[in-house]
Design a protein around this motif. Structure first.
Motif, PDB file in Angstrom:
ATOM      1  N   ILE A  21       2.478  19.182 -33.182  1.00 59.66           N
ATOM      2  CA  ILE A  21       1.289  18.741 -32.621  1.00 59.66           C
ATOM      3  C   ILE A  21       1.219  18.970 -31.153  1.00 59.66           C
ATOM      4  O   ILE A  21       2.036  18.459 -30.375  1.00 59.66           O
ATOM      5  N   ASP A  22       0.000  19.465 -30.709  1.00 52.68           N
ATOM      6  CA  ASP A  22      -0.279  19.951 -29.247  1.00 52.68           C
ATOM      7  C   ASP A  22      -1.491  19.591 -28.996  1.00 52.68           C
ATOM      8  O   ASP A  22      -2.631  19.864 -29.651  1.00 52.68           O
ATOM      9  N   PHE A  23      -1.573  18.662 -27.835  1.00 51.15           N
ATOM     10  CA  PHE A  23      -2.797  18.278 -27.250  1.00 51.15           C
ATOM     11  C   PHE A  23      -3.158  19.149 -25.820  1.00 51.15           C
ATOM     12  O   PHE A  23      -2.216  19.074 -25.174  1.00 51.15           O
ATOM     13  N   GLU A  24      -4.270  19.297 -25.482  1.00 51.16           N
ATOM     14  CA  GLU A  24      -4.594  19.969 -24.155  1.00 51.16           C
ATOM     15  C   GLU A  24      -5.686  18.856 -23.718  1.00 51.16           C
ATOM     16  O   GLU A  24      -6.439  18.275 -24.355  1.00 51.16           O
ATOM     17  N   LEU A  26      -8.178  17.515 -19.819  1.00 51.02           N
ATOM     18  CA  LEU A  26      -8.742  17.434 -18.576  1.00 51.02           C
ATOM     19  C   LEU A  26      -7.997  16.359 -17.839  1.00 51.02           C
ATOM     20  O   LEU A  26      -7.892  15.420 -18.438  1.00 51.02           O
ATOM     21  N   THR A  27      -7.605  16.802 -16.529  1.00 42.89           N
ATOM     22  CA  THR A  27      -6.781  15.895 -15.531  1.00 42.89           C
ATOM     23  C   THR A  27      -7.566  15.651 -14.295  1.00 42.89           C
ATOM     24  O   THR A  27      -7.137  16.327 -13.372  1.00 42.89           O
ATOM     25  N   SER A  28      -8.921  14.990 -14.472  1.00 46.03           N
ATOM     26  CA  SER A  28      -9.681  14.889 -13.295  1.00 46.03           C
ATOM     27  C   SER A  28      -8.965  14.082 -12.468  1.00 46.03           C
ATOM     28  O   SER A  28      -8.254  13.014 -12.649  1.00 46.03           O
ATOM     29  N   ALA A  29      -8.983  14.068 -10.999  1.00 47.41           N
ATOM     30  CA  ALA A  29      -8.357  13.252  -9.936  1.00 47.41           C
ATOM     31  C   ALA A  29      -8.865  11.959 -10.202  1.00 47.41           C
ATOM     32  O   ALA A  29     -10.010  11.615 -10.125  1.00 47.41           O
ATOM     33  N   GLY A  30      -7.754  10.727 -10.119  1.00 52.47           N
ATOM     34  CA  GLY A  30      -8.185   9.538 -10.153  1.00 52.47           C
ATOM     35  C   GLY A  30      -8.542   8.838 -11.592  1.00 52.47           C
ATOM     36  O   GLY A  30      -9.056   7.674 -11.557  1.00 52.47           O
ATOM     37  N   ARG A  31      -8.478   9.795 -12.872  1.00 49.03           N
ATOM     38  CA  ARG A  31      -8.855   9.428 -13.960  1.00 49.03           C
ATOM     39  C   ARG A  31      -7.943   9.707 -14.950  1.00 49.03           C
ATOM     40  O   ARG A  31      -6.814  10.491 -14.838  1.00 49.03           O
ATOM     41  N   PRO A  32      -7.803   8.690 -16.049  1.00 46.85           N
ATOM     42  CA  PRO A  32      -6.907   9.365 -17.133  1.00 46.85           C
ATOM     43  C   PRO A  32      -7.081  10.569 -17.670  1.00 46.85           C
ATOM     44  O   PRO A  32      -8.256  11.017 -17.852  1.00 46.85           O
ATOM     45  N   ALA A  33      -6.146  11.107 -18.433  1.00 44.65           N
ATOM     46  CA  ALA A  33      -6.307  12.468 -18.995  1.00 44.65           C
ATOM     47  C   ALA A  33      -7.230  12.367 -20.261  1.00 44.65           C
ATOM     48  O   ALA A  33      -7.102  10.884 -20.790  1.00 44.65           O
ATOM     49  N   GLU A  34      -8.231  13.077 -20.322  1.00 42.11           N
ATOM     50  CA  GLU A  34      -9.091  13.001 -21.378  1.00 42.11           C
ATOM     51  C   GLU A  34      -8.673  14.319 -22.289  1.00 42.11           C
ATOM     52  O   GLU A  34      -8.845  15.492 -21.967  1.00 42.11           O
ATOM     53  N   PRO A  35      -8.265  14.083 -23.463  1.00 39.70           N
ATOM     54  CA  PRO A  35      -8.065  14.840 -24.657  1.00 39.70           C
ATOM     55  C   PRO A  35      -9.257  15.951 -24.988  1.00 39.70           C
ATOM     56  O   PRO A  35     -10.351  15.443 -24.825  1.00 39.70           O
ATOM     57  N   THR A  36      -9.069  17.311 -24.695  1.00 38.57           N
ATOM     58  CA  THR A  36     -10.189  18.209 -25.078  1.00 38.57           C
ATOM     59  C   THR A  36      -9.753  19.169 -26.260  1.00 38.57           C
ATOM     60  O   THR A  36     -10.826  19.720 -26.945  1.00 38.57           O
ATOM     61  N   GLU A  37      -8.499  19.291 -26.943  1.00 41.26           N
ATOM     62  CA  GLU A  37      -8.357  19.953 -27.926  1.00 41.26           C
ATOM     63  C   GLU A  37      -6.856  19.465 -28.598  1.00 41.26           C
ATOM     64  O   GLU A  37      -6.205  18.952 -27.923  1.00 41.26           O
ATOM     65  N   VAL A  38      -6.953  19.516 -29.948  1.00 44.57           N
ATOM     66  CA  VAL A  38      -5.812  19.034 -30.599  1.00 44.57           C
ATOM     67  C   VAL A  38      -5.592  20.313 -31.529  1.00 44.57           C
ATOM     68  O   VAL A  38      -6.444  20.767 -32.299  1.00 44.57           O
ATOM     69  N   ALA A  39      -4.168  20.608 -31.816  1.00 45.59           N
ATOM     70  CA  ALA A  39      -3.834  21.540 -32.727  1.00 45.59           C
ATOM     71  C   ALA A  39      -2.453  20.944 -33.566  1.00 45.59           C
ATOM     72  O   ALA A  39      -1.817  20.286 -32.959  1.00 45.59           O
ATOM     73  N   ARG A  55      -2.172  24.985 -40.753  1.00 42.00           N
ATOM     74  CA  ARG A  55      -2.646  25.172 -39.367  1.00 42.00           C
ATOM     75  C   ARG A  55      -3.881  24.306 -39.264  1.00 42.00           C
ATOM     76  O   ARG A  55      -4.716  24.562 -40.045  1.00 42.00           O
ATOM     77  N   PHE A  56      -4.188  23.514 -38.106  1.00 40.90           N
ATOM     78  CA  PHE A  56      -5.256  22.851 -37.823  1.00 40.90           C
ATOM     79  C   PHE A  56      -5.612  23.090 -36.276  1.00 40.90           C
ATOM     80  O   PHE A  56      -4.787  22.759 -35.474  1.00 40.90           O
ATOM     81  N   GLU A  57      -6.975  23.034 -35.980  1.00 45.50           N
ATOM     82  CA  GLU A  57      -7.261  23.171 -34.561  1.00 45.50           C
ATOM     83  C   GLU A  57      -8.668  22.636 -34.305  1.00 45.50           C
ATOM     84  O   GLU A  57      -9.404  22.760 -35.325  1.00 45.50           O
ATOM     85  N   SER A  58      -8.768  21.817 -33.190  1.00 48.96           N
ATOM     86  CA  SER A  58     -10.217  21.295 -33.220  1.00 48.96           C
ATOM     87  C   SER A  58     -10.510  21.019 -31.565  1.00 48.96           C
ATOM     88  O   SER A  58      -9.502  20.490 -30.827  1.00 48.96           O
ATOM     89  N   LEU A  59     -11.743  21.544 -31.204  1.00 48.58           N
ATOM     90  CA  LEU A  59     -12.126  21.201 -30.003  1.00 48.58           C
ATOM     91  C   LEU A  59     -12.737  19.715 -29.595  1.00 48.58           C
ATOM     92  O   LEU A  59     -13.387  19.070 -30.826  1.00 48.58           O
ATOM     93  N   ILE A  60     -12.445  18.924 -28.551  1.00 53.56           N
ATOM     94  CA  ILE A  60     -12.895  17.457 -28.569  1.00 53.56           C
ATOM     95  C   ILE A  60     -13.851  17.401 -27.371  1.00 53.56           C
ATOM     96  O   ILE A  60     -13.561  17.703 -26.177  1.00 53.56           O
ATOM     97  N   GLN A  61     -15.067  16.981 -27.475  1.00 57.04           N
ATOM     98  CA  GLN A  61     -15.998  16.700 -26.458  1.00 57.04           C
ATOM     99  C   GLN A  61     -15.587  15.563 -25.506  1.00 57.04           C
ATOM    100  O   GLN A  61     -15.732  14.578 -25.947  1.00 57.04           O
ATOM    101  N   PRO A  62     -15.343  16.054 -24.246  1.00 57.85           N
ATOM    102  CA  PRO A  62     -14.932  14.974 -23.212  1.00 57.85           C
ATOM    103  C   PRO A  62     -16.483  14.109 -22.980  1.00 57.85           C
ATOM    104  O   PRO A  62     -17.400  14.486 -23.139  1.00 57.85           O
ATOM    105  N   PRO A  63     -16.122  12.910 -22.454  1.00 65.36           N
ATOM    106  CA  PRO A  63     -17.449  12.035 -22.096  1.00 65.36           C
ATOM    107  C   PRO A  63     -18.039  12.673 -20.891  1.00 65.36           C
ATOM    108  O   PRO A  63     -17.449  13.571 -20.089  1.00 65.36           O
ATOM    109  N   PRO A  64     -19.279  12.569 -20.875  1.00 70.20           N
ATOM    110  CA  PRO A  64     -20.412  13.154 -19.709  1.00 70.20           C
ATOM    111  C   PRO A  64     -19.866  13.105 -18.323  1.00 70.20           C
ATOM    112  O   PRO A  64     -19.896  13.931 -17.519  1.00 70.20           O
TER     113      PRO A  64
END
Length: 72
Positions: A21-24, A26-39, A55-64
């Motif tokens: 399993i692989d997660f990608e 976003l790691t914005s400064a001062g915030r916890p990591a937000e998952p944007t993709e899982v495979a 095999r499976f992969e999916s994009l995840i919409q981050p919060p606005p």
């Protein structure tokens, strides 16, 4: 020797499915990591070799409120 060990290992795990399993994120400064993709990749032993079984992969919409740098 190494070939014998690998062959023995493959024989011992016959019938086992491994899922990688692989997660990608976003790691914005001062915030916890937000998952944007899982495979996920499923591997099984066939004829003494690890082969892909699924095999499976999916994009995840981050919060606005999470800033995303556009790619140009």
């Amino acid at each position: 020797m190494a070939v014998t060990v690998v062959g023995s290992l493959m024989h011992n795990v016959r019938g086992t499915t491994f899922v990688v399993i692989d997660f990608e994120a976003l790691t914005s400064a001062g915030r916890p990591a937000e998952p944007t993709e899982v495979a996920a990749l499923a591997l099984v032993v066939r004829d003494g070799r690890l082969v892909e079984d699924g095999r499976f992969e999916s994009l995840i919409q981050p919060p606005p409120e999470v800033p995303i740098t556009p790619l140009y």
